[in-house]
Design a protein around this motif. Structure first.
Motif, PDB file in Angstrom:
ATOM      1  N   ALA A 142       0.832  -1.205   0.000  1.00 40.60           N
ATOM      2  CA  ALA A 142       0.000   0.000   0.000  1.00 40.60           C
ATOM      3  C   ALA A 142       0.866   1.254   0.000  1.00 40.60           C
ATOM      4  O   ALA A 142       0.577   2.231  -0.691  1.00 40.60           O
ATOM      5  N   HIS A 143       1.948   1.222   0.768  1.00 41.28           N
ATOM      6  CA  HIS A 143       2.855   2.364   0.839  1.00 41.28           C
ATOM      7  C   HIS A 143       3.503   2.616  -0.531  1.00 41.28           C
ATOM      8  O   HIS A 143       3.589   3.766  -0.979  1.00 41.28           O
ATOM      9  N   GLU A 144       3.927   1.547  -1.195  1.00 42.18           N
ATOM     10  CA  GLU A 144       4.548   1.697  -2.507  1.00 42.18           C
ATOM     11  C   GLU A 144       3.558   2.284  -3.512  1.00 42.18           C
ATOM     12  O   GLU A 144       3.925   3.135  -4.322  1.00 42.18           O
ATOM     13  N   GLU A 145       2.305   1.835  -3.451  1.00 42.68           N
ATOM     14  CA  GLU A 145       1.280   2.383  -4.337  1.00 42.68           C
ATOM     15  C   GLU A 145       1.063   3.866  -4.048  1.00 42.68           C
ATOM     16  O   GLU A 145       0.935   4.675  -4.967  1.00 42.68           O
ATOM     17  N   TRP A 146       1.024   4.236  -2.773  1.00 46.18           N
ATOM     18  CA  TRP A 146       0.825   5.630  -2.387  1.00 46.18           C
ATOM     19  C   TRP A 146       1.987   6.491  -2.883  1.00 46.18           C
ATOM     20  O   TRP A 146       1.771   7.581  -3.426  1.00 46.18           O
ATOM     21  N   VAL A 147       3.208   6.009  -2.711  1.00 47.32           N
ATOM     22  CA  VAL A 147       4.385   6.764  -3.169  1.00 47.32           C
ATOM     23  C   VAL A 147       4.313   6.970  -4.671  1.00 47.32           C
ATOM     24  O   VAL A 147       4.581   8.071  -5.170  1.00 47.32           O
ATOM     25  N   GLN A 148       3.912   5.939  -5.395  1.00 42.99           N
ATOM     26  CA  GLN A 148       3.789   6.058  -6.847  1.00 42.99           C
ATOM     27  C   GLN A 148       2.738   7.098  -7.217  1.00 42.99           C
ATOM     28  O   GLN A 148       2.949   7.912  -8.120  1.00 42.99           O
ATOM     29  N   GLU A 149       1.607   7.099  -6.515  1.00 42.77           N
ATOM     30  CA  GLU A 149       0.558   8.079  -6.785  1.00 42.77           C
ATOM     31  C   GLU A 149       1.039   9.497  -6.499  1.00 42.77           C
ATOM     32  O   GLU A 149       0.722  10.426  -7.253  1.00 42.77           O
TER      33      GLU A 149
END
Length: 89
Positions: free
Chosen positions: A38-45
């Protein structure tokens, strides 16, 4: 699968189980991996949002006639050198 943890990380996993929030160490690790995803997805966003904002600034600059004409490879290399003098083309 076998996973080695430092004593500090092992103590943290055990503390989570002992807190009653998790039934066992596997649940703690699975939850940590889901959080990491989830953190990686958030960073990408966030990166995409920042890039879109920078693109919008560039578009506005072009619309205001603040663009730079690049008409040759030398002009492009010169611009890159001004933007990042440590990298030589």
């Amino acid at each position: 699968m076998h996973v080695s943890l430092t004593p500090e990380l092992e103590a943290r996993v055990k503390a989570k189980v002992e807190s009653g929030l998790y039934n066992n160490a596997s649940e703690v690790i699975r939850e940590a991996l889901r959080f990491m995803d989830a953190h990686e997805e958030w960073v990408q966003e966030v990166k995409i949002a920042l890039l879109r904002k920078q693109i919008q600034v560039g578009v506005e600059q072009l619309e205001n006639g603040e663009g730079t004409v690049i008409d040759s490879k030398d002009a492009l290399n010169s611009l890159f050198n001004k933007l990042n003098p440590q990298v030589k083309s």
